[in-house]
Scaffold this active site. Structure first.
Site, PDB file in Angstrom:
ATOM      1  N   SER A 177      35.025   5.713 -14.649  1.00  0.00           N
ATOM      2  CA  SER A 177      35.394   4.304 -14.840  1.00  0.00           C
ATOM      3  C   SER A 177      35.543   3.910 -16.309  1.00  0.00           C
ATOM      4  CB  SER A 177      34.401   3.385 -14.121  1.00  0.00           C
ATOM      5  OG  SER A 177      34.395   3.683 -12.729  1.00  0.00           O
ATOM      6  N   GLU A 203      35.512  15.724  -7.202  1.00  0.00           N
ATOM      7  CA  GLU A 203      36.248  15.569  -5.941  1.00  0.00           C
ATOM      8  C   GLU A 203      36.556  16.939  -5.321  1.00  0.00           C
ATOM      9  OE1 GLU A 203      39.325  13.033  -7.502  1.00  0.00           O
ATOM     10  OE2 GLU A 203      37.853  11.441  -7.746  1.00  0.00           O
ATOM     11  N   GLY A 262      35.529   6.438 -10.123  1.00  0.00           N
ATOM     12  CA  GLY A 262      36.315   5.633  -9.190  1.00  0.00           C
ATOM     13  C   GLY A 262      35.538   4.494  -8.562  1.00  0.00           C
ATOM     14  N   GLU A 288      30.752  13.881 -16.060  1.00  0.00           N
ATOM     15  CA  GLU A 288      31.213  12.822 -15.163  1.00  0.00           C
ATOM     16  C   GLU A 288      30.146  12.531 -14.111  1.00  0.00           C
ATOM     17  OE1 GLU A 288      35.727  12.473 -15.147  1.00  0.00           O
ATOM     18  OE2 GLU A 288      35.248  14.050 -13.731  1.00  0.00           O
ATOM     19  N   GLY A 344      40.485   8.517 -14.968  1.00  0.00           N
ATOM     20  CA  GLY A 344      41.177   8.564 -13.683  1.00  0.00           C
ATOM     21  C   GLY A 344      42.005   7.313 -13.484  1.00  0.00           C
ATOM     22  N   GLY A 345      41.446   6.371 -12.746  1.00  0.00           N
ATOM     23  CA  GLY A 345      42.160   5.146 -12.363  1.00  0.00           C
ATOM     24  C   GLY A 345      42.934   4.481 -13.496  1.00  0.00           C
ATOM     25  N   HIS A 388      36.224  19.547 -10.810  1.00  0.00           N
ATOM     26  CA  HIS A 388      36.123  18.087 -10.689  1.00  0.00           C
ATOM     27  C   HIS A 388      35.240  17.760  -9.482  1.00  0.00           C
ATOM     28  CE1 HIS A 388      37.254  13.903 -10.015  1.00  0.00           C
ATOM     29  NE2 HIS A 388      37.666  13.885 -11.268  1.00  0.00           N
ATOM     30  N   ASN A 407      43.739  11.923 -15.809  1.00  0.00           N
ATOM     31  CA  ASN A 407      43.800  12.673 -14.545  1.00  0.00           C
ATOM     32  C   ASN A 407      44.460  11.784 -13.493  1.00  0.00           C
ATOM     33  OD1 ASN A 407      43.287  14.049 -12.164  1.00  0.00           O
ATOM     34  ND2 ASN A 407      41.075  13.654 -12.181  1.00  0.00           N
ATOM     35  N   TRP A 408      45.686  12.117 -13.158  1.00  0.00           N
ATOM     36  CA  TRP A 408      46.447  11.273 -12.229  1.00  0.00           C
ATOM     37  C   TRP A 408      46.080  11.537 -10.771  1.00  0.00           C
ATOM     38  CZ3 TRP A 408      52.069  11.688 -14.693  1.00  0.00           C
ATOM     39  CH2 TRP A 408      52.017  11.188 -16.003  1.00  0.00           C
ATOM     40  N   LYS A 409      45.271  12.532 -10.542  1.00  0.00           N
ATOM     41  CA  LYS A 409      44.836  12.875  -9.182  1.00  0.00           C
ATOM     42  C   LYS A 409      46.043  13.000  -8.246  1.00  0.00           C
ATOM     43  CE  LYS A 409      40.482  10.630 -10.136  1.00  0.00           C
ATOM     44  NZ  LYS A 409      39.267  10.008  -9.659  1.00  0.00           N
TER      45      LYS A 409
END
Ligand code: PEP
Length: 261
Positions: A216, A100, A176, A170, A237-238, A98, A12-14
């Protein structure tokens, strides 16, 4: 018993990546995929890079996903993107709910439920996110929280529709933050989710369901997380923003997978 499914790993590149950056990252992963054939790999760029990444992926088995959608097919919904549009650009998957989106954009289990229906109507596979906050975990409310997300988020799905869905557990405190759930903590919730799904959709459907972990995930914890019985892959993610770390995560999951064969 050979219960382990092949790793399902989505990046997920957000809200990162220009088209040029997205192409570079995608090209490296598509190239690496040649040696990672055991895994289902999904790239989830921002909307603006979907078409470029799809063109690069071509006939490669690397799949495309979107980060969000709106449930209506078309109409006066300024700023929104629909499932048919995502299908048209070459998406197979779409992330729904998600944390976020829930935290910053007011999404709820009710909107998640509508978005799932929208995605399924266009033959997209939803990746449905759920998970507890730190406060909920500390108050011992992890399982009730996740159970209510299953009940309300997936309400009304037929068993056939359920088969098209990927679940992403999640824990919000792990997204993150660099704080990963321990393999034991993640497995406990994954097992609980599978048990609840079995109650609703039957044992067989729950056994076949893909339940991935997010929060993470890194090269250093991929192997030990994937070794857990009920963890079928990752939403990253990251660490998906750099080809090397994303590829290493996939390699480590494949290593754990092969050990189970
Ligand atoms: C995510 O975006 O779903 C996620 C798990 O992010 P990170 O890997 O950065 O924690």
């Amino acid at each position: 018993m050979h219960h382990k499914k092949p790793p399902f790993v989505a990046g997920n590149w957000k809200m990162h990546m220009t088209i040029q950056e997205a192409k570079l990252l995608a090209a490296a992963i598509i190239q690496a995929r040649l040696e990672l054939s055991e895994a289902e790999i999904v790239l989830i760029p921002p909307f603006t890079a979907l078409r470029s990444v799809k063109k690069l992926a071509g006939e490669s088995p690397v799949q495309l996903g979107a980060q969000n959608l709106f449930w209506e097919e078309q109409g006066a919904y300024t700023g929104e993107i629909s499932a048919p549009m995502l299908k048209n650009v070459g998406c197979r998957y779409v992330v729904i709910g998600h944390s976020e989106r829930r935290q910053y954009f007011g999404e709820t289990d009710a909107t998640v439920n509508k978005k799932i229906a929208g995605a399924l109507n266009s033959k997209l596979n939803p990746i449905v996110c759920m998970g507890e906050t730190l406060e909920e975990r500390e108050a011992g409310k992890t399982m009730p929280r996740v159970e209510s997300q299953i009940q309300a988020g997936l309400a009304g799905l037929t068993p056939e529709q359920f088969r098209e869905i990927i679940i992403a557990y999640e824990p919000i405190w792990a997204i993150g933050t660099g704080k990963t759930a321990t393999p034991g903590q993640a497995e406990e919730v994954h097992a609980f989710i599978r048990e609840k799904l079995a109650e609703i959709y039957g044992k067989e459907a729950a056994f076949c369901a893909i339940i991935i972990y997010g929060g993470s995930v890194k090269p250093a914890n991929s192997y030990s997380l994937f070794r857990e019985k009920n963890i079928d892959g990752f939403l990253v993610g990251g660490a998906s923003l750099e080809a090397d770390s994303f590829i290493q995560i996939i390699k480590e999951a494949i290593r754990a997978y092969k050990e189970e064969q």
